[in-house]
Each structure stands twice: as structure tokens, then as C-alpha cells.
Design a protein around this motif. Structure first.
Motif: not given
Length: 460
Positions: A149-159, A180-185
């Protein structure tokens, strides 16, 4: 062999203390030690393992804990339009600053994944014992990143976040595809899911069980983002700007540790304790309190917060949050500490453990996984969940005890003393936890090893 760590919370240096480079040097040595231990097989045979995977289980880089978000009252925030150029620019600036501030530490981690970065003694002799004097055998090391939840920005899709991911992947030596978005799960990455499955592990950050820090989708902001930026980050920032010359420097530094206070519900108690510890006069203490109350009013007036009050309310989050924040509003500072301690006892401790969620994991109920790993709470623990009954034996041979692990954190924590009569005593120490899981006959068939250490604060 897979090694799991989480919650390093590496920042750009503008907020509280983070773990230092020496911890990463220690970690690199411990990984090698665990790899040597894993190379001893059943029957006493030594055979160097060929690969180690290191899973970074979220909140490794802390994009939220930065005063850069506060440089402009009307500037971008995590809940701004992710396609706006100022928003993308802010994420880029903070990410770049985090990587630069922690470069020596990240180099230690990245070097593990370099060719020849990890060498093990080769086998030799009639019984295959290791030969430490001989040239080492290289071990392939893969580093994988899952977000929290503190680095969620790296899983946002898109360029818009691809450049960020490229920077992070290069700095940490990741195997993640930055396009690709970094995985969350684990379900978000076939590669990571396969590695976990091979070790009988189910792992995720665990923030999905915290309604303040998860809004139903990990590529979206949460209430916790606003709490951190508009209150915990802003409070020491505003106190320093408004009355920094009138208050002890150590008091201001103490305020910067607000987000290291555990449980977080005790933040008001921490402020109260600092005021007493540093002998802040009643007049100045009142101004500090007024500053907090004004920030609370501003915070609760944010459109983002008001919208969450009407459209997202898992357990009356905003109502309870408002009650907690206003809890000390109209009472003396001494009483506020005692009331804050009471609030912490009622609501804080019960959220420390997520073992009940682990027990309900489908992979556990179906006996597809023996082990569940979460992070997020910063509270390392090992909780037995159950034993697969006889006759329930997956072909992968995972029958046996099912256990929940929390991967703890790598940072300084300030924990509220439970026996304190005043309700204002905190104990500070640095902690470091890492978990390892073995497959097949690694480590002579032992399935896991957990290491957690604490280093006490030096006395003045």
C-alpha cells in the motif's frame, strides 16, 4: 529456495529514519549462509543449490512518506488524475530521490543478482563435503517485486508508470517486466505464482485486510494515503514552519517518527509523550495541539475523504476515523494521552495479527499450500494453522503442518508500552526479519527458516 522480505519502507530521507546500508550487507551474508545450509541434502549429502529467488513482498520503496507531496498545497496527490503530467512528474521525482538516497543499500541487493554475485563452496571428496578453499560455484539469483500500500503506484497500468518501473527494476536488479504492472497478488504474475507454488507457499502483502489502506483495487489510492500525507507527513512539516525556532530540535525530529509509531492509533499519545519528555511549555504545547486540530479539520474537508465517507465505508471507516482524530480535541494534553492509550487498546492491538485471514485462504483450505506469508502489520509472527489430515496428500508431497508467517519489517519502531500507567511510554528499537522456504530435499528436508532480530536504541 525462496527468501521473502517486506516493509523496508525506503524513503527519500525527508521523513523518519529508515534502515541503513549495513542491514543489507548483513542480509547478503545471511542469504549465502542459508544457501549453504540449503545445499545440505537428506542423507547428509552436500550439493550446492542452483537457484535462489528473493521475493520483495511490498512496501519496499515508500512513495508516500515524502514531504515532496507537500511542496504545493494545490499540487498533485496520490488521488490526483494519474494521467496528469504534474502527477507523473511528482512520482518520478520521489522515486528518483528514493533510489538515490538508498543507492548503497540497493547496490548490496542488486549485486546478489549479478553474475557471480553469490558463490557457494563446491562439493569435493568422497562424501561430497564442501571445499571452501576452492573457487566458488555461482548460484542464480532472481529478485521479484510485489507491491503493497506504500508502493502501489508501480502496479498502475499504462505507460505513465512504465518509466518508474524501469528505474526501479534497474536499481534493484529485478526480474519483473517493467513494461507490465508490478503484481500485487501472486495471481498477477505467472512467474511468481509458480515459484511460490513450488515451495508450498501462498504470499501477498496483506493490505487487502486493512480497510483504511485498501479501497478494493490496488491501483487506486486509499484513506491511508491521505492520513499519511495530510496528517502524519504534514504535521511535523507545519510545526517546524510555524514554531520551529521556539521548540527543541529533538522534539521536531521526534515528530518525524510519527509513522514509525506502532500501533498507529497511538500517534496522538506519541505527540503527548514528546511534549512531556522535552519540557515544552503549556503555551507552546497548546499551539502544537491547535496545529494538529487545524490539520484534522482540513483533512476531513478534503473531497477525497468526503467521497470515501459516502461511497466506501467497509466498517464506517470515515466515521470512526473522524472520532479517533477528534478524540483529543477538547481535553487537556495529559488526559489526551490516557484517552489515546485507551483507544489504542480498544482498536489497535486487535489488528496486529492476520492469521485468521490466512486460515481462510483457499489454498490452505484445499491443502494446496502449507504456508501463508503476509507483511503489512510490521509484526513478525509464526502461527500454526492446522495439519492436513491423513489421506489428503497432494502429489507435490506438501502434507503436514500449515503455518502462517508475518514477514515483519526492516525499520525502527516505537511501540507503546502495555504496562505504562501514564499511557505515554514508548520503547524504540530497530527490527529486521526475513523468511526462507525450501523445496524437495534442500536443507535436509526442513521446509522453512525464519530469522528476526532487534537492535535496541543506544542510551544517551
Amino acid at each position: 529456495m525462496i527468501v521473502i522480505i517486506s516493509d523496508l519502507h525506503l524513503t527519500d530521507g525527508t521523513t523518519g529514519q529508515t534502515i541503513k546500508e549495513n542491514a543489507f550487507r548483513i542480509f547478503a551474508r545471511r542469504v549465502r549462509d542459508m544457501a549453504i545450509a540449503a545445499s545440505w541434502r537428506k542423507g547428509g549429502r552436500y550439493q550446492p543449490i542452483e537457484r535462489i529467488d528473493i521475493l520483495l513482498l511490498g512496501d519496499i520503496l515508500d512513495v508516500l512518506r515524502s514531504t515532496a507531496w507537500l511542496e504545493n498545497d494545490y499540487g498533485p496527490r496520490p488521488w490526483s488524475d494519474p494521467d496528469d503530467l504534474p502527477y507523473i512528474g511528482k512520482l518520478n521525482d520521489i522515486t528518483t530521490a528514493i533510489l538515490a538516497h538508498n543507492e548503497p543499500s540497493l547496490t548490496c541487493l542488486r549485486n546478489l543478482a549479478e553474475p557471480g554475485g553469490l558463490l557457494l563452496p563446491p562439493p569435493g571428496g568422497a562424501n561430497g563435503d564442501p571445499r571452501p578453499s576452492e573457487p566458488g560455484v555461482p548460484v542464480e539469483v532472481g529478485i521479484h517485486y510485489m507491491v503493497g500500500n506504500h508502493d502501489w503506484f508501480y502496479c498502475v497500468p499504462g505507460r505513465s508508470c512504465q518509466l518508474l518501473r524501469r528505474k526501479v527494476a534497474a536499481a534493484l536488479g529485478l526480474e519483473n517486466d517493467p513494461e507490465q504492472p508490478f503484481p500485487h497478488g501472486p495471481e498477477d504474475s505467472t512467474r511468481i505464482a509458480g515459484i511460490l507454488r513450488a515451495h508450498g507457499v501462498r504470499a501477498c502483502h496483506g493490505d487487502i485486510y486493512d480497510p483504511f489502506n485498501y479501497s478494493g483495487s490496488r491501483d487506486q489510492p486509499s484513506l491511508g494515503d491521505a492520513i499519511l500525507i495530510e496528517l502524519l507527513n504534514r504535521f511535523p512539516f507545519e510545526v517546524r514552519n510555524r514554531m520551529g525556532s521556539l521548540l527543541p530540535r529533538t522534539f521536531i525530529e521526534g515528530l518525524r517518527e510519527l509513522d514509525n509509531v506502532r500501533p498507529l492509533a497511538a500517534a496522538s499519545v506519541w505527540v503527548d509523550a514528546l511534549l512531556h519528555e522535552h519540557g515544552v511549555s503549556a503555551m507552546q504545547a497548546g499551539k502544537v495541539k491547535d496545529t494538529w486540530n487545524n490539520l484534522v479539520d482540513d483533512f476531513l474537508g478534503l473531497d477525497f475523504i468526503r467521497d470515501r465517507g459516502s461511497m466506501f465505508n467497509p466498517f464506517e471507516s470515515v466515521d470512526k476515523l473522524e472520532y479517533a482524530l477528534r478524540f483529543t480535541r477538547d481535553v487537556p494534553l495529559g488526559l489526551s494521552g490516557r484517552l489515546g492509550a485507551w483507544w489504542n487498546r480498544v482498536t489497535g492491538d486487535s489488528a496486529d495479527s492476520y492469521f485468521a485471514h490466512a486460515a481462510r485462504e483457499k489454498a490452505v483450505e484445499d491443502h494446496e499450500a502449507r504456508f501463508v506469508v503476509y507483511g503489512h502489520t510490521h509484526h513478525h509472527e509464526i502461527v500454526p494453522l492446522g495439519v492436513a489430515p491423513l489421506g489428503v496428500a497432494p502429489e507435490n508431497g506438501r502434507r503436514g503442518a500449515q503455518v502462517y508467517f508475518n514477514s515483519g519489517t526492516w525499520r525502527r519502531v516505537h511501540r507503546l508500552a502495555r504496562s505504562s500507567r501514564s499511557g505515554r511510554a514508548f520503547i524504540a528499537y530497530d527490527v529486521m526479519t526475513y523468511l526462507a522456504f525450501f523445496k524437495d530435499d534442500e536443507r535436509k528436508g526442513r521446509p522453512y527458516a525464519c530469522w528476526s532480530g532487534a537492535l535496541g536504541e543506544a542510551s544517551e
